[in-house]
Design a protein around this motif. Structure first.
Motif, PDB file in Angstrom:
ATOM      1  N   VAL A 729     -42.218  20.597  27.046  1.00  0.00           N
ATOM      2  CA  VAL A 729     -42.253  21.484  25.888  1.00  0.00           C
ATOM      3  C   VAL A 729     -43.560  21.242  25.149  1.00  0.00           C
ATOM      4  CG1 VAL A 729     -41.159  22.134  23.706  1.00  0.00           C
ATOM      5  CG2 VAL A 729     -39.748  21.473  25.666  1.00  0.00           C
ATOM      6  N   ARG A 730     -44.273  22.329  24.834  1.00  0.00           N
ATOM      7  CA  ARG A 730     -45.534  22.236  24.103  1.00  0.00           C
ATOM      8  C   ARG A 730     -45.477  23.184  22.912  1.00  0.00           C
ATOM      9  NH1 ARG A 730     -50.767  24.352  23.719  1.00  0.00           N
ATOM     10  NH2 ARG A 730     -52.461  22.811  23.787  1.00  0.00           N
ATOM     11  N   ILE A 731     -45.829  22.693  21.709  1.00  0.00           N
ATOM     12  CA  ILE A 731     -45.740  23.483  20.489  1.00  0.00           C
ATOM     13  C   ILE A 731     -47.021  23.300  19.686  1.00  0.00           C
ATOM     14  CG2 ILE A 731     -44.460  23.821  18.327  1.00  0.00           C
ATOM     15  CD1 ILE A 731     -42.006  22.629  19.761  1.00  0.00           C
ATOM     16  N   GLU A 732     -47.560  24.396  19.131  1.00  0.00           N
ATOM     17  CA  GLU A 732     -48.701  24.355  18.227  1.00  0.00           C
ATOM     18  C   GLU A 732     -48.220  24.776  16.836  1.00  0.00           C
ATOM     19  OE1 GLU A 732     -51.772  26.848  19.754  1.00  0.00           O
ATOM     20  OE2 GLU A 732     -51.661  25.988  21.783  1.00  0.00           O
ATOM     21  N   THR A 733     -48.478  23.936  15.814  1.00  0.00           N
ATOM     22  CA  THR A 733     -47.948  24.241  14.486  1.00  0.00           C
ATOM     23  C   THR A 733     -48.797  23.581  13.405  1.00  0.00           C
ATOM     24  OG1 THR A 733     -45.962  24.165  13.098  1.00  0.00           O
ATOM     25  CG2 THR A 733     -46.381  22.254  14.500  1.00  0.00           C
ATOM     26  N   ARG A 734     -48.650  24.088  12.163  1.00  0.00           N
ATOM     27  CA  ARG A 734     -49.267  23.496  10.984  1.00  0.00           C
ATOM     28  C   ARG A 734     -48.460  23.913   9.771  1.00  0.00           C
ATOM     29  NH1 ARG A 734     -52.374  27.169   7.933  1.00  0.00           N
ATOM     30  NH2 ARG A 734     -52.678  29.205   8.962  1.00  0.00           N
ATOM     31  N   ILE A 735     -48.747  23.284   8.593  1.00  0.00           N
ATOM     32  CA  ILE A 735     -48.113  23.684   7.340  1.00  0.00           C
ATOM     33  C   ILE A 735     -49.199  23.819   6.277  1.00  0.00           C
ATOM     34  CG2 ILE A 735     -45.979  22.477   7.934  1.00  0.00           C
ATOM     35  CD1 ILE A 735     -46.763  20.342   5.871  1.00  0.00           C
ATOM     36  N   ASP A 736     -48.806  24.326   5.099  1.00  0.00           N
ATOM     37  CA  ASP A 736     -49.794  24.492   4.027  1.00  0.00           C
ATOM     38  C   ASP A 736     -49.696  23.379   2.997  1.00  0.00           C
ATOM     39  OD1 ASP A 736     -47.436  25.094   2.776  1.00  0.00           O
ATOM     40  OD2 ASP A 736     -48.079  27.036   1.965  1.00  0.00           O
ATOM     41  N   ASP A 737     -49.052  22.266   3.361  1.00  0.00           N
ATOM     42  CA  ASP A 737     -48.973  21.110   2.481  1.00  0.00           C
ATOM     43  C   ASP A 737     -49.737  19.963   3.146  1.00  0.00           C
ATOM     44  OD1 ASP A 737     -48.355  19.498   0.376  1.00  0.00           O
ATOM     45  OD2 ASP A 737     -46.198  19.896   0.414  1.00  0.00           O
ATOM     46  N   ALA A 761     -46.313  13.817  12.765  1.00  0.00           N
ATOM     47  CA  ALA A 761     -46.729  14.160  11.410  1.00  0.00           C
ATOM     48  C   ALA A 761     -47.524  15.459  11.467  1.00  0.00           C
ATOM     49  CB  ALA A 761     -47.578  13.036  10.814  1.00  0.00           C
ATOM     50  N   VAL A 762     -47.306  16.345  10.491  1.00  0.00           N
ATOM     51  CA  VAL A 762     -47.976  17.639  10.489  1.00  0.00           C
ATOM     52  C   VAL A 762     -48.542  17.894   9.102  1.00  0.00           C
ATOM     53  CG1 VAL A 762     -45.817  18.865   9.964  1.00  0.00           C
ATOM     54  CG2 VAL A 762     -47.722  20.109  11.032  1.00  0.00           C
ATOM     55  N   GLY A 763     -49.699  18.551   9.034  1.00  0.00           N
ATOM     56  CA  GLY A 763     -50.340  18.842   7.769  1.00  0.00           C
ATOM     57  C   GLY A 763     -51.129  20.140   7.845  1.00  0.00           C
ATOM     58  N   LEU A 764     -52.242  20.172   7.110  1.00  0.00           N
ATOM     59  CA  LEU A 764     -53.034  21.390   7.031  1.00  0.00           C
ATOM     60  C   LEU A 764     -53.697  21.741   8.361  1.00  0.00           C
ATOM     61  CD1 LEU A 764     -54.713  20.725   3.562  1.00  0.00           C
ATOM     62  CD2 LEU A 764     -52.808  22.271   4.043  1.00  0.00           C
ATOM     63  N   ASP A 765     -54.033  20.723   9.158  1.00  0.00           N
ATOM     64  CA  ASP A 765     -54.663  20.965  10.453  1.00  0.00           C
ATOM     65  C   ASP A 765     -53.598  21.160  11.526  1.00  0.00           C
ATOM     66  OD1 ASP A 765     -57.226  20.674   9.386  1.00  0.00           O
ATOM     67  OD2 ASP A 765     -57.138  18.489   9.628  1.00  0.00           O
ATOM     68  N   GLU A 766     -53.855  22.090  12.435  1.00  0.00           N
ATOM     69  CA  GLU A 766     -52.888  22.351  13.499  1.00  0.00           C
ATOM     70  C   GLU A 766     -52.724  21.132  14.390  1.00  0.00           C
ATOM     71  OE1 GLU A 766     -52.351  26.270  15.859  1.00  0.00           O
ATOM     72  OE2 GLU A 766     -53.621  24.987  17.114  1.00  0.00           O
ATOM     73  N   VAL A 767     -51.473  20.831  14.739  1.00  0.00           N
ATOM     74  CA  VAL A 767     -51.177  19.760  15.678  1.00  0.00           C
ATOM     75  C   VAL A 767     -50.541  20.365  16.916  1.00  0.00           C
ATOM     76  CG1 VAL A 767     -50.895  17.997  13.898  1.00  0.00           C
ATOM     77  CG2 VAL A 767     -48.909  19.300  14.649  1.00  0.00           C
ATOM     78  N   VAL A 768     -50.735  19.680  18.046  1.00  0.00           N
ATOM     79  CA  VAL A 768     -50.138  20.095  19.309  1.00  0.00           C
ATOM     80  C   VAL A 768     -49.160  19.015  19.734  1.00  0.00           C
ATOM     81  CG1 VAL A 768     -50.529  20.667  21.718  1.00  0.00           C
ATOM     82  CG2 VAL A 768     -52.168  21.403  19.972  1.00  0.00           C
ATOM     83  N   SER A 803     -42.432  25.098  -2.599  1.00  0.00           N
ATOM     84  CA  SER A 803     -41.999  25.012  -1.207  1.00  0.00           C
ATOM     85  C   SER A 803     -43.233  24.860  -0.335  1.00  0.00           C
ATOM     86  CB  SER A 803     -41.204  26.269  -0.822  1.00  0.00           C
ATOM     87  OG  SER A 803     -42.033  27.419  -0.965  1.00  0.00           O
ATOM     88  N   PHE A 804     -43.043  24.821   0.971  1.00  0.00           N
ATOM     89  CA  PHE A 804     -44.191  24.809   1.880  1.00  0.00           C
ATOM     90  C   PHE A 804     -43.925  25.803   3.006  1.00  0.00           C
ATOM     91  CE2 PHE A 804     -41.393  21.545   3.625  1.00  0.00           C
ATOM     92  CZ  PHE A 804     -41.400  21.814   4.985  1.00  0.00           C
ATOM     93  N   ASP A 805     -44.996  26.323   3.576  1.00  0.00           N
ATOM     94  CA  ASP A 805     -44.891  27.269   4.679  1.00  0.00           C
ATOM     95  C   ASP A 805     -45.296  26.597   5.980  1.00  0.00           C
ATOM     96  OD1 ASP A 805     -44.103  29.128   2.886  1.00  0.00           O
ATOM     97  OD2 ASP A 805     -45.770  30.529   3.222  1.00  0.00           O
ATOM     98  N   THR A 806     -44.648  27.005   7.052  1.00  0.00           N
ATOM     99  CA  THR A 806     -44.947  26.532   8.400  1.00  0.00           C
ATOM    100  C   THR A 806     -45.433  27.691   9.258  1.00  0.00           C
ATOM    101  OG1 THR A 806     -43.345  24.717   8.373  1.00  0.00           O
ATOM    102  CG2 THR A 806     -43.939  25.599  10.532  1.00  0.00           C
ATOM    103  N   TRP A 807     -46.501  27.458  10.008  1.00  0.00           N
ATOM    104  CA  TRP A 807     -46.981  28.421  10.995  1.00  0.00           C
ATOM    105  C   TRP A 807     -46.742  27.824  12.394  1.00  0.00           C
ATOM    106  CZ3 TRP A 807     -49.070  27.939   6.261  1.00  0.00           C
ATOM    107  CH2 TRP A 807     -49.404  29.119   5.556  1.00  0.00           C
ATOM    108  N   VAL A 808     -46.159  28.593  13.276  1.00  0.00           N
ATOM    109  CA  VAL A 808     -45.972  28.189  14.674  1.00  0.00           C
ATOM    110  C   VAL A 808     -46.656  29.241  15.539  1.00  0.00           C
ATOM    111  CG1 VAL A 808     -44.337  27.559  16.469  1.00  0.00           C
ATOM    112  CG2 VAL A 808     -43.755  27.153  14.059  1.00  0.00           C
ATOM    113  N   ASP A 809     -47.676  28.813  16.271  1.00  0.00           N
ATOM    114  CA  ASP A 809     -48.511  29.752  17.025  1.00  0.00           C
ATOM    115  C   ASP A 809     -48.069  29.870  18.478  1.00  0.00           C
ATOM    116  OD1 ASP A 809     -50.601  31.443  17.730  1.00  0.00           O
ATOM    117  OD2 ASP A 809     -51.913  29.785  18.243  1.00  0.00           O
ATOM    118  N   HIS A 810     -47.540  28.800  19.057  1.00  0.00           N
ATOM    119  CA  HIS A 810     -47.296  28.814  20.505  1.00  0.00           C
ATOM    120  C   HIS A 810     -46.167  27.844  20.825  1.00  0.00           C
ATOM    121  CE1 HIS A 810     -48.977  28.201  24.856  1.00  0.00           C
ATOM    122  NE2 HIS A 810     -48.065  29.153  24.814  1.00  0.00           N
ATOM    123  N   VAL A 811     -45.189  28.304  21.584  1.00  0.00           N
ATOM    124  CA  VAL A 811     -44.159  27.442  22.154  1.00  0.00           C
ATOM    125  C   VAL A 811     -44.123  27.724  23.654  1.00  0.00           C
ATOM    126  CG1 VAL A 811     -41.711  26.860  22.237  1.00  0.00           C
ATOM    127  CG2 VAL A 811     -42.787  27.425  20.032  1.00  0.00           C
TER     128      VAL A 811
END
Length: 817
Positions: A729-737, A761-768, A803-811
C-alpha cells in the motif's frame, strides 16, 4: 523520516533519544498532564536516563523492535519534538600520525594498506616486540629511539648489555627496522606500520658485506622468540631451506611467528605455501602489482608493499631513503603481526596467521592464487577483525529463499575470542531494495541469536549481513567486508525444487571422447590458479564441477554432460529456473552450453551459451519463454574442449525451480468515504494517480478530547486475485497544520476489524507512506477480493473551534499471487 545506517560511520545502537514537544511542556494549563502523557508513551521502553538539561529521554528498545518502528510510534502520539537513534558514531578523523614524511609512504595509503584507518583501531603495545634479524641498527636515529629493546649479536652470541655489537655494519638493517617499527606521531620523519610497538635488533653478521650463515640467522630468530618477542623477521636469502621451515615450526611452538622475505630474483617458488609454518612475503609496487624483481609462486604466502619504501637509513640520525625489495615487505608483515598480538594477546600463532591472511586484499586471480597467494596485506581489515575477533557460525545454514511476507528465520552463533557480545547489539542488516535497514536479533542464550527477516519485496534478491558490538566500541561484521560483500537470497515463495548439491538428488553424467575433467559433485579441491572455482557459490560446501582435483584437472576433449533429474512443471504455474554457474576458458571457441527439454531428454532447446567469465554468476530464466512446461522437464549442462588445446573449467551450484508467486494482479479503487470529519472536495477518482489533484477532507473534534481533532478516510478497492499472497500500500498525503500523527489501517477480514499496519508523522510537506509485504489472505476478502484501507490523522489544535485539512493525492494498492 526513515533512519538508515551507514556502516562504520553511523550505526544503530538499540537505543533512542526522545525529546518532548517543548511547546506542550511550556503550557501553563497542561504541563503536568503533558509530562504524564510522555511518561505513559515511553513506558514500553526501558528508561536509561532523563537528561534534564536538554529534556531528552534515553530509551532502550524492546527485543524485536526496530529504531524506525519505535520512533514512528512515539512521534505518532504528537507528544515529541523529535525521536532519533542514539547513534554509534565512528571517528571522522583517519588517526594518521603527525610524521611529516608520512605522505611519501605510499604503502600506508587508504587504497593500499589502509594504515591510518587501522591505527584508528589500534596503534600497538610497546610490550609486544618485533625482532628484526639483520645487519644492525643506527641506535641514535631520531625515529628509532622509542621502545627499543636491548639488541643481540647472533654471531658473537652476546646481548647488547654484555658487549654485543648491534650497530649497523652494512646499512640494510636500519631501513628494514624502520619499515616495521619507526616511531610514529613524534613529529619527525616516517611511521613504521607498528609505530608504537617494541622493536629489537638481532644482528646476524659482523661483515660489512652483510653476509651471514643460515644457522646464525635461525639462531637469532629462535633466541628472539625464546626471550619473549612475538615475531621475528628475516630479510635475507634462505627462505626455501628446510632449516628455515623447521625453525618456523619451532618458533610457532613457542608462541611466535617467523616471517621471511621471498627474495628478489623474480622467480617462481614451488611447493605448497600452507604445508609449513613459515610466512613467506613477496613485494608489490605502488600500482598494486607484483614488483618486477619479487619472487612469487605457490610457496609465497602473501605480499606487502616493497618498492620505493620510504624509511629510516644509516646515513645519519635524521636521514631517510626509499629502497626497494622484499626486504622491506617482510618487516611490514612482521609489524602488522605485532599489532594483531597487541590488540589481542591471547590469540594463538595459528589464529594470528589466519587473521593476517584473511585480512589481505585479493590481487590477481580471484581467491588464493599462484602469484599473490592470499593477497596483499591490509592493516585496517586485519585489525578490524583482530581487535574484536569473532567466529560466526550458522547452525541451520542459510535460507535458500526468503518468504516475501516475512518470518523467515535463521540461527546465528557469535563466539568472540576472549569477549562477550554487548547485550542488545546483535543485528541483522538487510537491503529492502531502497536502502539498508537493520533489526535486532533476539538473544536465545549463550552465544546463540535468532535472525528474523521482515516482509520484503516479492521477486527481489535481498542482500544481508550480521553485526555485533564486542569490545572498545568495535562492531564485528560477517561477512567482514560488509556491506561491500554480503549474503544474498531470493525473496520468493517456496520453490518447487532446490538442490545445493549437498546430497544426491538424482543428477546424472555422461561423456563422449573425454580425456579428463568429467562432471562430479564435491567440495572444490583446487585453489583457483587454473581457473577452477576455489569454493562453491552459496557457502554450503559442495557443487558440481569438472575434474575436481588440484592442479591440471580441466576438461580435455569431450563433451561431458550433466543432466538434472526429471522435473514436474505441469502444475500450471509460471515457473522460473535459477542456478549459479562458473565457466573459464583461455580459448574463445569453447563454451558452456545449457539446454532444456520438456520430453524427458528426447529433444533439447538451447537456453544459453556461455563464454569465459569471472567468478560465480547467477542465471534466471522463465521456462515458458523457452519451452512449454510439462511433467518431463530436464536441464543439461554441457562442456567440451575441442580441440584439446585450452584450459577449460566449469561448475554449477544452487539450482532452483521457483514458481513466480510474485505475479501482480489488477487492483482498482472503487470508493472513498470520510468516516470522521467532512469531505471538502474531490472523490476516489482523485486518488487513482499521483497528479497533485487531491481529495480534501476536514477534521472533526474527538469526543471527550479537548483540543484534539481527527480525520478518518476509508478507501475501498477490488482485486482479481484468486490466491493473494501479499500486497503493498502506498499513500501520498499532507495536512495544513504543523504536525499530526498518522496511521494506515487495513481491515482484517478474518477478525472483521481495522488494524494498524503503519504509523507516521505528517505536516505541511507531503509524505509518502509505503507499506510492503502485507498478508494477502488477511487483508483481501476471500469471497469477492475486496480490500479496505483507512487513513487516520490526529492532531492537537491550540485554538478553540479550529480544525485541520488533509489532502490525499494518491492511494496505490498492489496485490500479488
Amino acid at each position: 523520516m526513515l533512519f538508515s545506517e551507514t556502516p562504520r560511520e553511523l550505526e544503530f545502537s538499540g537505543r533512542l533519544i526522545a525529546r518532548p514537544d517543548q511547546a506542550l511542556m511550556r503550557r501553563p494549563d497542561g504541563e503536568a498532564a503533558a509530562r504524564d502523557a510522555v511518561h505513559l508513551a515511553i513506558e514500553a521502553f526501558t528508561l536509561i536516563e532523563h537528561v534534564a538539561a536538554t529534556d531528552e529521554y534515553l530509551l532502550a528498545l524492546p527485543d524485536g523492535v526496530s529504531e524506525n518502528d519505535a520512533a514512528a510510534e512515539l512521534l505518532a502520539t504528537g507528544l515529541f519534538q523529535y525521536v532519533e537513534p542514539d547513534w554509534i558514531c565512528y571517528p571522522a578523523s583517519s588517526n594518521c600520525p603527525n610524521d611529516p614524511r608520512l605522505d611519501r609512504q605510499w604503502h600506508h595509503a587508504t587504497n593500499i594498506m589502509q594504515s591510518c584507518e587501522g591505527w584508528a583501531l589500534f596503534t600497538g603495545d610497546p610490550g609486544v616486540t618485533v625482532a628484526i634479524c639483520d645487519t644492525g641498527v643506527r641506535v641514535t636515529h631520531q625515529d628509532l629511539l622509542l621502545h627499543r629493546k636491548p639488541g643481540y649479536n647472533a654471531v658473537d652470541r652476546l646481548w647488547e648489555g654484555e658487549g654485543g655489537q648491534i650497530t649497523d655494519i652494512n646499512g640494510h638493517g636500519t631501513g628494514v627496522l624502520g619499515a616495521a617499527a619507526a616511531n610514529g606521531n613524534n613529529g619527525v620523519g616516517v611511521s613504521g606500520v607498528g609505530w608504537n610497538l617494541g622493536h629489537r635488533m638481532m644482528r646476524i653478521t659482523n661483515s660489512q658485506a652483510g653476509g651471514s650463515t643460515i644457522s646464525t640467522i635461525t639462531h637469532a630468530a629462535r633466541t628472539a622468540v625464546e626471550n619473549g618477542d612475538r615475531v621475528a623477521s628475516v630479510s635475507y636469502a634462505g627462505t626455501t631451506t628446510d632449516t628455515a621451515r623447521t625453525t618456523a615450526t619451532y618458533i610457532k611452538s613457542k608462541g611466535g611467528l617467523l616471517v621471511w622475505a621471498a627474495g628478489n630474483g623474480g622467480s617462481f617458488l614451488h611447493t605448497d605455501r600452507d604445508a609449513d609454518d613459515l610466512i613467506v612475503v613477496g613485494a608489490t609496487n605502488p600500482a598494486d602489482e607484483r614488483w618486477i624483481n619479487s619472487n612469487y609462486g605457490s610457496y609465497v604466502d602473501l605480499f606487502a608493499p616493497g618498492d620505493d619504501i620510504h624509511t629510516t637509513t644509516n646515513g645519519g640520525d635524521r636521514k631517510y631513503g626509499s629502497p626497494s625489495g622484499t626486504s622491506y615487505a617482510a618487516p611490514l608483515v612482521a609489524g602488522l603481526i605485532g599489532l594483531i598480538w597487541s590488540a589481542e594477546p591471547t590469540l594463538t600463532p595459528d589464529e594470528v596467521e589466519h587473521l593476517l591472511k584473511q585480512g589481505c586484499d585479493d590481487l590477481g586471480a580471484p581467491g588464493v592464487d599462484s602469484v599473490f597467494g592470499y593477497g596483499r596485506i591490509n592493516v585496517y581489515k586485519t585489525l578490524r577483525d583482530s581487535v574484536a575477533p569473532v567466529l560466526w557460525d550458522y547452525p541451520d545454514g542459510f535460507p535458500a529463499i526468503i518468504d516475501p511476507t516475512g518470518g523467515t528465520s535463521m540461527r546465528v552463533t557469535v563466539s568472540p575470542y576472549g569477549y562477550t557480545g554487548v547485550e542488545g547489539t546483535a543485528r541483522l542488516h538487510y537491503h529492502d531494495g531502497v536502502q539498508w535497514r537493520s533489526t535486532l536479533m533476539p538473544h536465545l542464550g549463550g552465544n546463540l541469536y535468532q535472525a528474523v527477516f521482515p516482509p520484503l519485496p516479492c521477486g527481489s534478491v535481498t542482500r544481508y549481513y550480521f553485526s555485533i558490538r564486542i569490545a572498545m566500541g568495535v562492531r564485528a561484521y560477517d561477512p567482514p567486508e560488509a556491506p561491500d560483500r554480503c549474503f544474498i537470497a531470493p525473496v520468493v515463495r517456496e520453490p518447487v525444487f532446490v538442490d545445493l548439491f549437498e546430497t544426491d538428488q538424482g543428477w546424472t553424467v555422461s561423456s563422449d571422447t573425454l580425456l579428463s575433467g568429467q562432471w562430479e559433485r564435491g567440495v572444490p579441491a583446487g585453489d583457483g590458479s587454473r581457473g577452477d572455482p576455489p569454493t562453491d557459490s552459496d557457502g554450503s560446501g559442495q557443487c558440481y564441477l569438472t575434474g575436481n582435483a588440484p592442479g591440471n584437472s580441466d576438461v580435455d576433449g569431450g563433451p561431458t554432460r550433466l543432466f538434472s533429474p526429471i522435473l514436474d512443471l505441469s502444475g500450471g504455474l509460471d515457473y522460473h529456473i535459477t542456478y549459479a554457474r562458473w565457466f573459464t576458458t583461455d580459448r574463445p571457441g569453447d563454451w558452456l552450453r545449457v539446454h532444456i527439454s520438456n520430453d524427458g531428454g528426447d529433444t533439447w532447446t538451447l537456453v544459453e551459451r556461455v563464454g569465459n567469465g569471472a567468478g560465480w554468476q547467477t542465471t534466471r530464466f522463465r521456462v515458458a519463454d523457452v519451452i512449454a512446461p510439462t511433467s518431463q522437464v530436464m536441464l543439461r549442462f554441457q562442456v567440451a574442449d575441442q580441440p584439446d588445446d585450452s584450459i577449460t573449467e566449469a561448475a554449477i551450484d544452487a539450482f532452483m525451480v521457483l514458481p513466480d508467486s510474485c505475479r501482480v494482479v489488477t487492483t482498482s479503487l472503487t470508493n472513498a468515504v470520510v468516516t470522521r470529519g467532512t469531505l471538502v472536495s474531490g472523490s476516489f477518482v482523485d486518488l487513482i494517480v499521483s497528479d497533485n489533484v487531491a481529495l480534501r477532507a476536514r477534521s472533526a473534534p474527538e469526543e471527550g478530547g479537548a483540543g484534539v481533532h481527527s480525520m478518518y478516510l476509508r478507501v475501498d478497492a477490488q482485486t482479481d486475485a484468486v490466491n493473494p499472497s501479499d500486497l503493498d500500500v502506498r499513500i501520498e498525503t499532507r495536512i495544513d497544520d504543523v504536525a499530526a500523527a498518522g496511521k494506515v489501517m487495513m481491515r482484517n477480514w478474518v477478525l472483521n476489524r481495522f488494524e494498524e499496519v503503519a504509523s507516521y508523522a505528517v505536516g505541511l510537506d507531503e509524505v509518502v507512506i509505503d507499506v510492503k509485504g502485507l498478508n494477502g489472505a488477511t487483508y483481501v476478502r476471500a469471497s469477492d477480493g475486496r480490500l479496505q484501507v483507512q487513513l487516520r490523522h490526529t492532531a492537537a489544535v491550540l485554538l478553540f473551534g479550529s480544525s485541520f485539512d488533509t489532502w490525499v493525492d494518491h492511494v496505490r494498492i498492489v496485490v500479488r499471487e
